[in-house]
Design a protein around this motif. Structure first.
Motif: not given
Length: 133
Positions: A39-56
């Motif tokens: 039931d759980t999938r982790i997708i994490q992406l980071t904007p270029p140059g950022s140290t903070c990511s997003i988690h869908l």
């Protein structure tokens, strides 16, 4: 002690569509795509140059409920062109005057473009003025 914001959840309805949008169209780096349980999938992406990511995420927040995620870039014209060329529906450059969003450029730090992801999560991109050398 430093308190570092590392990951911001972004609620979406379709993980694969959102992953494609953020990686291919917006240009974020795909850091992780892993199924950790049925039931759980982790997708994490980071904007270029950022140290903070997003988690869908597909829960618990409703898709499209995040508003005003903000990125800062040194050149708003270039960011607007890159996003537009990748098929992201992005606004013209705008600024604020007494709480009203108006077309065109404003003073330093008062220049923005806006876009939404396919679920309606909204993003703001602000131009950081160049600092004198």
């Amino acid at each position: 002690m430093d308190w570092i914001l590392e990951v911001v959840p972004v609620p979406v309805s379709n993980l694969d569509r959102a992953k494609d949008f953020y990686s291919t169209q917006v240009g974020f780096t795909l850091d992780l795509d892993i199924q950790i349980s049925p039931d759980t999938r982790i997708i994490q992406l980071t904007p270029p140059g950022s140290t903070c990511s997003i988690h869908l995420s597909t829960g618990p927040m409703p898709p499209g409920s995040v508003s005003g995620l903000q990125l800062v870039v040194p050149d708003l014209d270039t960011a607007q062109t890159e996003l537009s060329n990748r098929g992201v529906p992005v606004t013209e450059i705008m600024h604020f005057d007494q709480g009203t969003r108006l077309p065109g450029r404003g003073d330093p730090w008062n220049n923005f473009i806006f876009f939404d992801d396919p679920d309606g999560n909204s993003w703001v991109i602000q131009e950081r003025p160049a600092t004198p050398d």
